[in-house]
Design a protein around this motif. Structure first.
Motif, PDB file in Angstrom:
ATOM      1  N   ASP A  59     -39.718  28.776 -10.237  1.00  0.00           N
ATOM      2  CA  ASP A  59     -38.447  28.706  -9.506  1.00  0.00           C
ATOM      3  C   ASP A  59     -38.487  27.601  -8.450  1.00  0.00           C
ATOM      4  N   ALA A  60     -39.593  27.536  -7.725  1.00  0.00           N
ATOM      5  CA  ALA A  60     -39.732  26.524  -6.679  1.00  0.00           C
ATOM      6  C   ALA A  60     -39.763  25.121  -7.265  1.00  0.00           C
ATOM      7  N   VAL A  61     -40.417  24.962  -8.408  1.00  0.00           N
ATOM      8  CA  VAL A  61     -40.497  23.654  -9.052  1.00  0.00           C
ATOM      9  C   VAL A  61     -39.116  23.222  -9.550  1.00  0.00           C
ATOM     10  N   ALA A  62     -38.400  24.151 -10.187  1.00  0.00           N
ATOM     11  CA  ALA A  62     -37.063  23.832 -10.686  1.00  0.00           C
ATOM     12  C   ALA A  62     -36.156  23.415  -9.538  1.00  0.00           C
ATOM     13  N   GLY A 120     -28.441  31.788  -6.921  1.00  0.00           N
ATOM     14  CA  GLY A 120     -29.368  31.763  -5.791  1.00  0.00           C
ATOM     15  C   GLY A 120     -30.002  30.411  -5.540  1.00  0.00           C
ATOM     16  N   SER A 121     -29.585  29.394  -6.284  1.00  0.00           N
ATOM     17  CA  SER A 121     -30.181  28.067  -6.153  1.00  0.00           C
ATOM     18  C   SER A 121     -29.355  27.179  -5.231  1.00  0.00           C
ATOM     19  N   PRO A 122     -29.896  26.797  -4.072  1.00  0.00           N
ATOM     20  CA  PRO A 122     -29.174  25.869  -3.193  1.00  0.00           C
ATOM     21  C   PRO A 122     -28.863  24.544  -3.888  1.00  0.00           C
ATOM     22  N   ALA A 123     -29.792  24.054  -4.719  1.00  0.00           N
ATOM     23  CA  ALA A 123     -29.564  22.776  -5.398  1.00  0.00           C
ATOM     24  C   ALA A 123     -28.429  22.890  -6.407  1.00  0.00           C
ATOM     25  N   ALA A 124     -28.372  24.012  -7.142  1.00  0.00           N
ATOM     26  CA  ALA A 124     -27.295  24.205  -8.110  1.00  0.00           C
ATOM     27  C   ALA A 124     -25.951  24.305  -7.403  1.00  0.00           C
ATOM     28  N   ARG A 125     -25.923  24.995  -6.275  1.00  0.00           N
ATOM     29  CA  ARG A 125     -24.673  25.103  -5.509  1.00  0.00           C
ATOM     30  C   ARG A 125     -24.253  23.735  -4.975  1.00  0.00           C
ATOM     31  N   ALA A 126     -25.224  22.952  -4.509  1.00  0.00           N
ATOM     32  CA  ALA A 126     -24.913  21.613  -4.002  1.00  0.00           C
ATOM     33  C   ALA A 126     -24.379  20.728  -5.121  1.00  0.00           C
TER      34      ALA A 126
END
Length: 238
Positions: A59-62, A120-126
């Motif tokens: 999860d952290a790597v993704a 739950g992914s900040p990057a996906a939301r961004a």
């Protein structure tokens, strides 16, 4: 930051970088606790202390890989907006980059396209916020005939589906034109026809005015809310 906290942060970053490198080079099977520990120059127990288990590490790597990609997209989107470039060309470029990213990083794509993980992914939301900004530019330019949220959903769904189909197809059998064909199909749905029918023109104008309605300071707040409600009714395809 004290020495212990800095050491923990540095160790975590080293582990993520090592795991990301292994993932990119050889796929998920190469991301073993032993392999990551050796590459990062740490002891295996450090991985469990920092990430809990392999799933936590993945999860952290993704998130790390996706965040770097989204940061590059954000910079390009800001530059395009500042330069007032053609919003449709900007969206086309963004679509192609997204498809390429999914095909180049299949493990990361699969992790972050999982409905259980993506919210739950900040990057996906961004990344979605960047897409929303690009679609908003289309609307404000009078180049959108459906409401902005619907356009965002259609583009996102089509992009995810295209990458999923391509990844499920053996590389030698993949149609290199599929991404372009799907993009054209989605754009045919969300962009106005030329020449536009009267109903289509009305929707385009409604969507364009809806894009700037929140900033119309000549209207009171209640008047703006009412205008937005009316425009939303007009813009929804029936």
């Amino acid at each position: 930051m004290d020495d212990e906290a800095k050491h923990r942060t540095d160790t975590r970053a080293a582990i993520i970088e090592a795991a990301a490198a292994l993932l990119g080079e050889s796929g998920p099977g190469a991301v073993t606790t032993r392999g990551v520990a050796q590459r990062a120059g740490v002891q295996a127990p450090a991985i469990y202390r920092l990430f809990g288990d392999k799933d936590g590490l993945m999860d952290a790597v993704a998130e790390h890989v996706m965040a770097a990609f989204v940061a590059r997209k954000a910079a390009r989107a800001a530059s395009a907006a500042a330069a007032n470039t053609d919003p449709l060309d900007d969206l086309r470029t963004s679509w192609r980059e997204q498809i390429e990213f999914g095909l180049t990083h299949p493990a990361v794509f699969r992790l972050l396209s999982d409905p259980e993980r993506a919210p739950g992914s900040p990057a996906a939301r961004a990344g979605r916020e960047i897409l929303q900004a690009r679609v908003h530019r289309l609307a404000a330019a009078g180049l959108l005939r459906v409401p902005e949220p619907l356009a965002v959903d259609l583009i996102h769904a089509a992009g995810v589906g295209t990458v999923q189909i391509l990844l499920a197809t053996p590389p030698e059998r993949r149609d290199p034109a599929m991404g372009e064909a799907m993009m054209d199909a989605v754009f045919a749905r969300i962009l106005p026809d030329a020449p536009s029918a009267a109903t289509d023109s009305t929707r385009v104008l409604a969507v364009a005015l809806r894009a700037v309605a929140p900033d119309l300071e000549t209207l009171s707040v209640p008047e703006r809310h009412l205008l937005i409600e009316w425009l939303d009714r007009i813009a929804v395809p029936r």
